[in-house]
Design an enzyme around this catalytic site. Structure first.
Site, PDB file in Angstrom:
ATOM      1  N   SER A  63       0.607  -1.390   0.083  1.00 50.99           N
ATOM      2  CA  SER A  63       0.159  -0.241   0.294  1.00 50.99           C
ATOM      3  C   SER A  63       0.743   1.550  -0.104  1.00 50.99           C
ATOM      4  O   SER A  63       0.613   2.343   0.116  1.00 50.99           O
ATOM      5  CB  SER A  63      -1.111   0.067   1.009  1.00 50.99           C
ATOM      6  N   LYS A  66       0.539   3.591  -3.066  1.00 54.69           N
ATOM      7  CA  LYS A  66      -0.606   3.917  -2.808  1.00 54.69           C
ATOM      8  C   LYS A  66      -0.573   5.772  -3.065  1.00 54.69           C
ATOM      9  O   LYS A  66      -0.981   5.949  -3.454  1.00 54.69           O
ATOM     10  CB  LYS A  66      -1.785   3.945  -2.138  1.00 54.69           C
ATOM     11  N   TYR A 192      -3.902  -2.566 -10.594  1.00 59.52           N
ATOM     12  CA  TYR A 192      -3.272  -2.400  -9.212  1.00 59.52           C
ATOM     13  C   TYR A 192      -2.631  -3.096  -8.033  1.00 59.52           C
ATOM     14  O   TYR A 192      -1.747  -3.055  -7.182  1.00 59.52           O
ATOM     15  CB  TYR A 192      -5.376  -2.303  -7.605  1.00 59.52           C
ATOM     16  N   TYR A 244      -4.920   3.522   8.139  1.00 56.95           N
ATOM     17  CA  TYR A 244      -6.039   3.119   8.436  1.00 56.95           C
ATOM     18  C   TYR A 244      -7.046   3.482   9.740  1.00 56.95           C
ATOM     19  O   TYR A 244      -6.786   4.590  10.256  1.00 56.95           O
ATOM     20  CB  TYR A 244      -6.363   1.375   7.768  1.00 56.95           C
ATOM     21  N   VAL A 262       1.307  -3.307   4.213  1.00 53.74           N
ATOM     22  CA  VAL A 262       1.450  -5.263   4.415  1.00 53.74           C
ATOM     23  C   VAL A 262       2.239  -5.770   4.376  1.00 53.74           C
ATOM     24  O   VAL A 262       2.601  -6.781   5.016  1.00 53.74           O
ATOM     25  CB  VAL A 262      -0.007  -5.924   4.345  1.00 53.74           C
TER      26      VAL A 262
HETATM   27  N1  GLN Z   1      -2.259  -6.083  -1.332  1.00 55.88           N
HETATM   28  C1  GLN Z   1      -3.214  -5.651  -0.339  1.00 55.88           C
HETATM   29  C2  GLN Z   1      -4.228  -5.745  -0.822  1.00 55.88           C
HETATM   30  O1  GLN Z   1      -4.962  -5.265  -1.610  1.00 55.88           O
HETATM   31  C3  GLN Z   1      -2.436  -4.053  -0.419  1.00 55.88           C
HETATM   32  C4  GLN Z   1      -3.627  -3.629   1.540  1.00 55.88           C
HETATM   33  C5  GLN Z   1      -1.936  -3.213   2.239  1.00 55.88           C
HETATM   34  O2  GLN Z   1      -0.885  -3.122   1.800  1.00 55.88           O
HETATM   35  N2  GLN Z   1      -2.465  -2.063   3.148  1.00 55.88           N
HETATM   36  O3  GLN Z   1      -4.815  -5.929   0.652  1.00 55.88           O
END
Ligand code: GLN
Length: 308
Positions: A63, A66, A192, A244, A262
């Site tokens: 993420s 992003k 994505y 988050y 993550v």
């Molecule tokens: N690839 C992960 C997902 O879409 C990314 C989420 C994250 O890094 N928090 O669930």
């Protein structure tokens, strides 16, 4: 200030925490990662660099990507982007479906999965007639921010995400049903997951984030990526939404704009001064690096550097 000494001290202090978190296991490609890894890197706006531990270990940025894709979308669409994605914290986990239904398919912000999926869709449309597709543009932007053309994505992580992507595909379908996706769900989801699978190490990430520490321009080369007002907005959203449902806790403890993934990485920005990246794959229950969060908290406490 002796940043080398601060990093060494942090490295020692976080060791007992490495066993406490849990490595992401929603895809097999991430589940087998060594939980005892820890690395941290600082790049100053002057270009001076400091690193400790496994700061050259490449990992899946997930993420954190992003931030880069949102930067490109904000540059392309400016204010109009906010008709499709909000700028408020969600207070929900990164992959939550619930809010999206009662808010008519408009994700709360670009850093939760639904928001990043809309951002991907907007980039696919924007680059439709370009030689490089939206993901290739994002990758090329990351390389430009980092000054490193060797950066790439990991095919096995990407394939694993595609295979187990039920929840993200559900998010995309829900938004498509609310007319908030212009392109095919498959195409958007592929883009994505490709960006999530980009691999970088802490040294590269701290270098790549410097444009957010200098009003949208790379302080080392002087190249402008976005304007100062846009950089302010991105940093603000990292502070309020970058972690988050744990964004408030991160802001409280660290006092910096930050974005986690993550894969175990976290980036943080000290405007006017430096960018920091930390990597430790064992996560807390909100899906953020447990030792990484602590390391950043220790960094701002020990150096007195935060935005407040
Ligand atoms: N690839 C992960 C997902 O879409 C990314 C989420 C994250 O890094 N928090 O669930």
């Amino acid at each position: 200030m002796n940043i080398d000494a601060v990093l060494k001290d942090i490295y020692t202090q976080v060791q007992p925490l490495l066993a406490q978190g849990k490595v992401a296991d929603y895809i097999p490609a991430l589940a087998n990662i060594d939980a005892s890894t820890f690395g941290m890197a600082v790049t100053l706006n002057t270009g001076e660099f400091f690193g400790v531990g496994d700061y050259q270990n490449a990992f899946s940025i997930q993420s954190i990507s992003k931030v880069f894709s949102f930067t490109l979308a904000l540059r392309a669409y400016r204010q109009d982007l906010y008709q499709r994605v909000g700028r408020e914290p969600s207070g929900d986990p990164f992959n939550s479906l619930v809010q999206l239904e009662y808010e008519a398919g408009i994700p709360r912000n670009p850093f939760i999965n639904a928001g990043a999926i809309v951002v991907c869709d907007s980039l696919i449309t924007h680059y439709a007639n370009n030689q490089l597709n939206a993901f290739e543009q994002t990758l090329s932007f990351i390389r430009a921010c980092c000054h490193d053309d060797s950066i790439n994505f990991d095919q096995s992580v990407f394939e694993s995400e595609m295979q187990y992507g039920y929840l993200n595909i559900a998010l995309a379908n829900l938004m498509k049903s609310f007319n908030n996706l212009d392109n095919d769900v498959d195409q958007v989801i592929k883009n994505y997951f490709q960006q999530c699978a980009v691999e970088m190490n802490c040294q590269q990430l701290s270098r790549a984030m410097l444009y957010l520490a200098d009003h949208g321009s790379d302080p080392i080369t002087g190249r402008e990526f976005i304007n100062g007002s846009q950089a302010k907005r991105i940093n603000s959203l990292m502070l309020t939404c970058g972690h988050y449902d744990a964004s408030g806790d991160f802001a409280f403890r660290v006092g910096l704009p930050g974005k986690s993934g993550v894969g175990g990485g976290i980036v943080a920005v000290i405007p006017g001064k430096m960018a920091i990246a930390v990597y430790s794959p064992a996560l807390n229950k909100s899906g953020n690096s447990l030792a990484g969060t602590k390391a950043l908290e220790l960094f701002t406490t020990m150096t007195g550097l935060s935005i407040f």
